[in-house]
Design a protein around this motif. Structure first.
Motif, PDB file in Angstrom:
ATOM      1  N   PHE A 145       2.247   1.318 -17.483  1.00 27.22           N
ATOM      2  CA  PHE A 145       2.662   1.754 -16.149  1.00 27.22           C
ATOM      3  C   PHE A 145       3.999   1.137 -15.753  1.00 27.22           C
ATOM      4  O   PHE A 145       4.346   0.037 -16.205  1.00 27.22           O
ATOM      5  CB  PHE A 145       1.589   1.345 -15.119  1.00 27.22           C
ATOM      6  N   PRO A 146       4.744   1.827 -14.883  1.00 26.67           N
ATOM      7  CA  PRO A 146       6.027   1.288 -14.437  1.00 26.67           C
ATOM      8  C   PRO A 146       5.862   0.049 -13.557  1.00 26.67           C
ATOM      9  O   PRO A 146       4.791  -0.201 -13.000  1.00 26.67           O
ATOM     10  CB  PRO A 146       6.646   2.437 -13.645  1.00 26.67           C
ATOM     11  N   GLU A 147       6.962  -0.675 -13.456  1.00 23.21           N
ATOM     12  CA  GLU A 147       7.023  -1.929 -12.681  1.00 23.21           C
ATOM     13  C   GLU A 147       6.515  -1.758 -11.246  1.00 23.21           C
ATOM     14  O   GLU A 147       5.857  -2.640 -10.702  1.00 23.21           O
ATOM     15  CB  GLU A 147       8.496  -2.388 -12.649  1.00 23.21           C
ATOM     16  N   ALA A 148       6.786  -0.614 -10.629  1.00 19.04           N
ATOM     17  CA  ALA A 148       6.403  -0.400  -9.229  1.00 19.04           C
ATOM     18  C   ALA A 148       4.879  -0.383  -9.067  1.00 19.04           C
ATOM     19  O   ALA A 148       4.354  -0.810  -8.037  1.00 19.04           O
ATOM     20  CB  ALA A 148       6.987   0.910  -8.706  1.00 19.04           C
ATOM     21  N   ILE A 149       4.174   0.105 -10.077  1.00 26.53           N
ATOM     22  CA  ILE A 149       2.706   0.103 -10.029  1.00 26.53           C
ATOM     23  C   ILE A 149       2.189  -1.315 -10.208  1.00 26.53           C
ATOM     24  O   ILE A 149       1.272  -1.760  -9.508  1.00 26.53           O
ATOM     25  CB  ILE A 149       2.123   1.025 -11.128  1.00 26.53           C
ATOM     26  N   VAL A 173       0.839  -1.206   0.000  1.00 29.48           N
ATOM     27  CA  VAL A 173       0.000   0.000   0.000  1.00 29.48           C
ATOM     28  C   VAL A 173       0.876   1.259   0.000  1.00 29.48           C
ATOM     29  O   VAL A 173       0.696   2.173  -0.810  1.00 29.48           O
ATOM     30  CB  VAL A 173      -0.948   0.001   1.222  1.00 29.48           C
ATOM     31  N   THR A 174       1.843   1.303   0.919  1.00 28.65           N
ATOM     32  CA  THR A 174       2.735   2.452   1.029  1.00 28.65           C
ATOM     33  C   THR A 174       3.489   2.694  -0.280  1.00 28.65           C
ATOM     34  O   THR A 174       3.575   3.829  -0.768  1.00 28.65           O
ATOM     35  CB  THR A 174       3.751   2.218   2.171  1.00 28.65           C
ATOM     36  N   ASN A 175       4.020   1.615  -0.843  1.00 22.99           N
ATOM     37  CA  ASN A 175       4.827   1.755  -2.056  1.00 22.99           C
ATOM     38  C   ASN A 175       3.977   2.044  -3.290  1.00 22.99           C
ATOM     39  O   ASN A 175       4.447   2.687  -4.233  1.00 22.99           O
ATOM     40  CB  ASN A 175       5.691   0.504  -2.258  1.00 22.99           C
ATOM     41  N   LEU A 176       2.724   1.594  -3.275  1.00 32.97           N
ATOM     42  CA  LEU A 176       1.811   1.946  -4.367  1.00 32.97           C
ATOM     43  C   LEU A 176       1.543   3.449  -4.346  1.00 32.97           C
ATOM     44  O   LEU A 176       1.622   4.126  -5.382  1.00 32.97           O
ATOM     45  CB  LEU A 176       0.491   1.173  -4.221  1.00 32.97           C
ATOM     46  N   ASN A 177       1.262   3.975  -3.164  1.00 37.04           N
ATOM     47  CA  ASN A 177       1.000   5.419  -3.050  1.00 37.04           C
ATOM     48  C   ASN A 177       2.216   6.237  -3.486  1.00 37.04           C
ATOM     49  O   ASN A 177       2.082   7.242  -4.185  1.00 37.04           O
ATOM     50  CB  ASN A 177       0.599   5.769  -1.612  1.00 37.04           C
ATOM     51  N   LYS A 178       3.408   5.784  -3.088  1.00 37.82           N
ATOM     52  CA  LYS A 178       4.641   6.476  -3.507  1.00 37.82           C
ATOM     53  C   LYS A 178       4.808   6.414  -5.017  1.00 37.82           C
ATOM     54  O   LYS A 178       5.187   7.401  -5.659  1.00 37.82           O
ATOM     55  CB  LYS A 178       5.859   5.803  -2.856  1.00 37.82           C
TER      56      LYS A 178
END
Ligand code: MN3
Length: 258
Positions: free
Chosen positions: A120-124, A89-94
């Motif tokens: 979308f980028p890998e982090a998403i 959740v935290t890293n999605l928001n970032k």
């Protein structure tokens, strides 16, 4: 506004707890918007629009950490939910903060971005998948769960796989054969039930240039080691066997019927 939000969310959670079922998209709206600063008067469509704005929060766990004992232990549940899921959740928001504003404005729910994942980028992909998959997973388990699915889903499983036992065998096989970390799934694909698995935090809603399992999720099992290592160590088969005792078939049935 805070009070209204709290009340709205409380009503939604209560509705789910009291009926014991989760109906279609309300599962996702509750799971992904439970703490978001939404106005009471917002319609579902607006809620979806507001969803993809970097305001994601952990959905409320529908039972206590120790509620799935002895099948899934308290410490695993606590760490899995409060540390692993929270990190997604935290890293999605970032990750959303770093996106082009235009892309964010033209995106609605997580489900809608999975349909155009390659933009979308890998982090998403990793953290959006992580948030979505875990929200689904918690809802698909319950204390005193298990047994066999009733209703249309039970009929479809028997018609597709021959018997419930054969379905369990094939789903367990898919869970065991997923190399490394990932998820096992029962999905509806072109109107038919299909068993498969995905790597990492990918899911069957993601459009990944034609690769991987596709379909609408009905049942999901997290087979990352963090889901079972504290209790079962390397014995994934024991964990998969335990899962059958906590499956929330009412939730799976609602997903199937939606
Ligand atoms: Mn997990």
């Amino acid at each position: 506004m805070e009070n209204n939000n709290t009340r709205r969310n409380f009503l939604k959670q209560t509705a789910i707890l009291s009926t014991g079922t989760i109906i279609g998209s309300s599962l996702f709206n509750t799971a992904f918007a439970s703490e978001n600063p939404l106005k009471l008067e917002n319609q579902i469509s607006e809620l979806d629009t507001l969803d993809f704005q970097g305001n994601y929060s952990l959905p409320k766990l529908p039972y206590a950490y120790d509620a799935l004992e002895p099948h899934i232990d308290k410490m695993t549940m606590e760490i899995h939910y409060s540390k692993h899921h929270q990190a997604y959740v935290t890293n999605l928001n970032k990750a959303i903060e770093t996106l082009d504003k235009n892309l964010v404005e033209h995106s609605k729910s997580l489900e809608s971005i999975f349909g155009k994942m390659s933009k979308f980028p890998e982090a998403i992909r990793n953290n959006g998948g992580g948030h979505y998959n875990h929200s689904l997973f918690w809802s698909l388990m319950k204390p005193n769960g298990g047994g066999t699915p009733k209703g249309k889903l039970g009929d479809a499983i028997t018609a597709t796989f021959g018997s419930f036992d054969e379905f369990k065998k094939q789903f367990s096989d898919a869970s065991m054969k997923r190399f490394g970390s990932g998820w096992a799934w029962l999905v509806v694909q072109d109107g038919k039930l299909v068993i498969g698995s995905t790597p990492n935090q990918d899911n069957p809603l993601m459009s990944l240039r034609g690769k991987g399992l596709k379909g609408k999720p009905v049942l999901a099992l997290d087979v990352w080691e963090h889901a079972y290592y504290l209790k079962n160590q390397n014995r994934r088969a024991d964990y998969v066997a335990s899962f059958w005792n906590v499956v929330n078939w009412d939730a799976a049935e609602a997903l199937f019927n939606s």
